[in-house]
Design an enzyme around this catalytic site. Structure first.
Site, mmCIF file in Angstrom:
data_model
loop_
_atom_site.group_PDB
_atom_site.id
_atom_site.type_symbol
_atom_site.label_atom_id
_atom_site.label_comp_id
_atom_site.label_asym_id
_atom_site.label_seq_id
_atom_site.Cartn_x
_atom_site.Cartn_y
_atom_site.Cartn_z
ATOM 1 N N MET A 90 36.885 -25.719 14.770
ATOM 2 C CA MET A 90 37.027 -24.531 13.930
ATOM 3 C C MET A 90 35.676 -23.813 13.886
ATOM 4 S SD MET A 90 37.749 -24.846 9.897
ATOM 5 C CE MET A 90 36.139 -24.566 9.191
ATOM 6 N N TRP A 129 13.115 -2.226 1.876
ATOM 7 C CA TRP A 129 14.093 -1.952 2.928
ATOM 8 C C TRP A 129 15.244 -1.171 2.308
ATOM 9 C CZ3 TRP A 129 13.578 -2.213 7.887
ATOM 10 C CH2 TRP A 129 14.697 -2.237 8.726
ATOM 11 N N HIS A 153 13.238 -12.667 11.634
ATOM 12 C CA HIS A 153 12.780 -13.103 10.314
ATOM 13 C C HIS A 153 12.256 -14.539 10.466
ATOM 14 C CE1 HIS A 153 14.086 -9.774 7.584
ATOM 15 N NE2 HIS A 153 14.557 -9.399 8.763
ATOM 16 N N HIS A 170 36.653 -12.190 -0.873
ATOM 17 C CA HIS A 170 37.878 -11.557 -1.380
ATOM 18 C C HIS A 170 38.128 -11.617 -2.885
ATOM 19 C CE1 HIS A 170 38.884 -11.218 2.846
ATOM 20 N NE2 HIS A 170 38.758 -12.519 2.988
ATOM 21 N N ARG A 224 31.593 -13.472 4.552
ATOM 22 C CA ARG A 224 31.475 -14.864 5.013
ATOM 23 C C ARG A 224 30.709 -14.969 6.334
ATOM 24 N NH1 ARG A 224 37.705 -16.266 4.274
ATOM 25 N NH2 ARG A 224 37.667 -14.564 5.751
ATOM 26 N N SER A 261 16.931 -13.180 4.461
ATOM 27 C CA SER A 261 17.604 -12.758 5.695
ATOM 28 C C SER A 261 17.324 -13.781 6.783
ATOM 29 C CB SER A 261 17.082 -11.392 6.145
ATOM 30 O OG SER A 261 17.545 -11.120 7.460
HETATM 31 C C1 LIG Z 1 13.178 -6.550 2.312
HETATM 32 C C2 LIG Z 1 14.456 -6.613 3.109
HETATM 33 N N1 LIG Z 1 15.631 -6.677 2.452
HETATM 34 C C3 LIG Z 1 16.799 -6.745 3.112
HETATM 35 C C4 LIG Z 1 16.835 -6.758 4.498
HETATM 36 C C5 LIG Z 1 18.158 -6.821 5.188
HETATM 37 O O1 LIG Z 1 18.358 -7.993 5.937
HETATM 38 P P1 LIG Z 1 19.415 -8.009 7.132
HETATM 39 O O2 LIG Z 1 18.774 -7.323 8.283
HETATM 40 O O3 LIG Z 1 19.661 -9.464 7.377
HETATM 41 O O4 LIG Z 1 20.629 -7.302 6.670
HETATM 42 C C6 LIG Z 1 15.650 -6.673 5.230
HETATM 43 C C7 LIG Z 1 15.687 -6.639 6.695
HETATM 44 O O5 LIG Z 1 14.724 -6.617 7.408
HETATM 45 C C8 LIG Z 1 14.413 -6.600 4.523
HETATM 46 O O6 LIG Z 1 13.243 -6.511 5.170
#
Ligand SMILES: Cc1ncc(COP(=O)(O)O)c(C=O)c1O
Length: 388
Positions: free
Chosen positions: A28, A87, A187, A214, A251, A182
């Protein structure tokens, strides 16, 4: 070329082989035991009671805010302070879910907001602070946490860029009620796509389990399923398709879970290699007065996912930008500058504020590679480029 991301995952060759075998043998591939094991291992390493694996860091932020709304800990229209240097998907979930972002300027020396910066906002004006620990750095987290708790403000941490960094012996991501991570390529460690939400709060964790999938109760413990079904008068047969609250489908898959479990074993190695690289780059930056100093005196560990360099003047910025580009080093802007200047922000939010420091960093800074696979030669070249 020295690229920001050298590979899809740390130890790529052996990981890809192991992944191929895993896929061939797995019965799975939708969310199951591998994801559970990854969550358990991540929570242990981070030192949090619960970790919830989701499809991306952006979804981690969205799911977290929705869960707080479902629990009535936040309400539509509430004002949430965020850092200007962040971000887009740190701020977008707030707008998408009917909250109002209040953008605070960051400090030039830490790239983050601090207890000092917080003085620019009236505590009674905000209900939550969704802080971003940018590029492995942070503000004075102890004082920020104290300010939040004295003023009954919910503190959340977007720790997508700072896994493993520490302040006062505490890992970033462990200061607030909950934190997000992330695991996207590049990362600290990668499951290709993926994100994590950590918290010690059991009620929040249970809601996160429902919001991830959901709004149903399938991922709650048997005991908690009984309680929610009885409360809503739902029998076992109809419980399969009963949706209790607003949710998404965020998910992850067993493929990501498997990769996460492989990468977890390298957590310490990845964090300490990035930290050692950081120290070497930091020494070069400190000894060249074309650059602004980065203040990390309050930090025990800085493990960044890329290394920022902020020039004192735009002229110097142009000089080093060209120098890095000519040497075939991949560089990028230090995130998004003053967030309130971004087109999406101007379209949806009217409270534009001036974030001079974020603007300065945007115009005069860049980041360059700091990853655990840099060779000694590459590190030496990067250090050379940082000299006057
Ligand atoms: C501070 C921050 N938050 C959120 C994210 C979003 O992560 P993802 O790319 O996994 O959606 C990032 C992505 O680089 C980030 O630097």
């Amino acid at each position: 070329m020295i690229k920001l991301m050298k590979s899809t995952f740390y130890k790529e060759e052996e990981t890809k082989k192991a992944l191929a075998n895993f896929i061939l043998e797995a019965e799975m591939l939708s969310m199951g035991e591998e994801c559970k094991k990854f969550e358990y291992g991540f929570a242990q390493k981070q030192g949090r009671a619960h970790a919830l694996y989701v499809s991306s860091g952006s979804m981690a932020n969205l799911v977290l805010i929705q869960a707080l709304l479902n629990l009535g800990r936040l309400h539509r229209g509430d004002r949430v302070a965020v850092s200007s240097l962040t971000w887009a998907t740190n701020i977008m979930p707030l707008i998408q879910l009917g909250l109002v972002p209040v953008v605070l300027d960051c400090e030039k020396e830490t790239l983050n907001i601090s207890s000092q910066t917080l003085q620019s906002v009236k505590a009674t004006d905000i209900q939550a602070l969704f802080i971003t620990n940018a590029l492995g750095f942070s503000g004075d987290m102890e004082q920020i946490r104290k300010w939040c708790s004295e003023n009954e403000i919910i503190m959340l941490e977007d720790n997508c860029e700072s896994l493993g960094s520490q302040v006062s012996g505490i890992k970033l991501g462990n200061f607030g009620l909950a934190s997000t991570f992330s695991t996207f390529v590049g990362h600290h460690f990668s499951t290709v796509e993926g994100g994590m939400i950590c918290t010690d709060d059991e009620e929040l964790y249970d809601m996160l389990l429902m919001v991830r999938a959901h709004g149903w109760d399938r991922n709650l413990s048997a005991e908690k399923q009984r309680v929610i079904r009885d409360k809503n008068g739902i029998g076992d047969f109809f419980s399969r398709y009963t949706f209790y609250d607003l949710a998404f489908n965020a998910r992850p898959t067993e493929i990501g879970g498997f990769l996460g479990n492989r990468q977890l074993q390298y957590w310490d190695e990845i964090v300490s290699t990035r930290e050692n690289n950081f120290k070497r780059f930091q020494n070069c930056i400190e000894s060249n007065d074309d650059f602004l100093s980065l203040d990390v005196r309050h930090m025990d560990v800085v493990s960044n996912f890329a290394m920022p360099a902020v020039c004192r003047t735009h002229e110097s910025f142009e000089k080093y930008r060209k120098r890095f580009e000519n040497a075939q080093v991949e560089i990028r802007p230090i995130i998004a500058g003053d967030m309130t200047k971004q087109p999406f922000y101007k379209k949806y939010v009217t409270n534009e504020s001036l974030c001079e420091n974020a603007d300065f960093i945007h115009k005069n800074g860049f980041y360059f590679p700091n990853n655990p696979e840099l060779t000694e030669e590459e590190i030496a070249l990067l250090c050379d480029l940082l000299h006057k």
